[in-house]
Design a protein around this motif. Sequence first.
Motif, short mmCIF file in Angstrom:
data_model
loop_
_atom_site.label_atom_id
_atom_site.label_comp_id
_atom_site.label_asym_id
_atom_site.label_seq_id
_atom_site.Cartn_x
_atom_site.Cartn_y
_atom_site.Cartn_z
N THR A 36 0.82 -1.20 0.00
CA THR A 36 0.00 0.00 0.00
C THR A 36 0.85 1.26 0.00
O THR A 36 1.87 1.34 0.66
N GLY A 65 -9.93 -5.88 -9.20
CA GLY A 65 -8.69 -5.12 -9.08
C GLY A 65 -8.94 -3.67 -8.75
O GLY A 65 -8.21 -3.05 -7.96
N LYS A 68 -10.00 -3.46 -5.10
CA LYS A 68 -8.85 -3.62 -4.22
C LYS A 68 -8.07 -2.31 -4.13
O LYS A 68 -7.62 -1.91 -3.04
N ALA A 69 -7.92 -1.61 -5.24
CA ALA A 69 -7.22 -0.33 -5.24
C ALA A 69 -7.98 0.71 -4.44
O ALA A 69 -7.38 1.52 -3.72
N SER A 286 -7.19 -9.20 -11.99
CA SER A 286 -7.38 -8.35 -10.82
C SER A 286 -6.08 -7.65 -10.42
O SER A 286 -6.04 -6.43 -10.27
N ASP A 287 -5.00 -8.43 -10.26
CA ASP A 287 -3.74 -7.82 -9.86
C ASP A 287 -3.13 -6.96 -10.96
O ASP A 287 -2.43 -5.99 -10.68
N TYR A 290 -4.85 -3.69 -10.46
CA TYR A 290 -4.36 -3.10 -9.21
C TYR A 290 -2.93 -2.60 -9.36
O TYR A 290 -2.59 -1.49 -8.96
N LYS A 294 -1.55 1.20 -8.91
CA LYS A 294 -0.55 1.52 -7.89
C LYS A 294 0.70 2.14 -8.50
O LYS A 294 1.29 3.06 -7.92
#
Length: 352
Positions: A36, A65, A68-69, A286-287, A290, A294
């Motif tokens: 994070t 994703g 999650k962000a 998803s990742d 994300y 990020k």
Amino acid sequence: MRRITRITTVGIASAALALSATACGKSSSEGGSASTSDSKATKAAIAYDIGGRGDQSFNDAAYAGLKKAEDELDVDGSEAEPSSGEGDADKVQRLTSLARAGNNPVIGVGFAYAPAIKKVAAQFPDTTFGIIDDTSVTGKNIANMVFNEEQGSYLAGVAAAKASKTGTVGFIGGVEVPLIKKFEAGFAQGVKDTNPKAKVLTQYLTQPPNFDGFAKPDLGKAAAEGQLDKGADVIYAAAGLAGSGSIEAASKAGKWAIGVDSDQYNQAGLAEYKDSILTSVTKDVSDSVYNLIKSVKDGKPQTGEVRYGLATDGVALADSNPKYKSMTDLIAAVDQAKKDIIDGKITVKTAP
């Protein structure tokens, strides 16, 4: 903070969707897990592919994703749904609206966004654009998030061959395009390497420019019923929302289904059929979403090709179904195949 803005554009033109090329883009940052960030809040947006959110598969993985962000990075997220019968002009309008609203990054979920991203990314050079499943469009502010689908599909083929009692299995592709051919190629190779005598039935639901094969469950259901009638007892569908129809058909016939993109055993919309979902070929969409968000938030935006493969769990085979976990011979074969692919002992084909 979680603030979702749903943006839907009205159809402007009915131009046919452009197909993506399979050429590789330039190499750059790699995907992976990230911690994070405490930097300033970011506005990020995803524009869904055919079928939209709620497809229990590809689009829902992208949404996971974004969520999650929002939850971990204090990102304000926006979603944009596709329009029925839309063309490239609609996608250009959608992406332009998202970029003008200050979203960064703006992510197109699916190769059909390639022509639109090529145009809009040039107009917003300070905004990062992501596209999933395409390397045909490149630029200094474009991240191409791609996957080795053929590797995960090979493992599905191994599982299907081991689980089949009839020696006949089925593959259903949503639309006959190069991307889905990768799923077919890997699956068929995995089946044949495991049981050379096995028969693989293959059917595509639609041909481009008709992309209903990613959107209409009744098409998937009818195709699966036809394969079941021909003796198939395991069916793998790479067809987005249409794949849910094939899962329904396999379940009602008491046969196995193999899901795609998301772990479909755990999808709420498929709970009625979950016991028949042997496994799913998962793509870490998803990742990928994300990680791109990020990277922008951290001031080091990903660009160029960002590839997710078997070695980094970018593609995988789900083991959520307890029945799958009880099949020790099947699991051993899948684990060995995974090791052999990663070690370079098996080269998986990307075309049938």
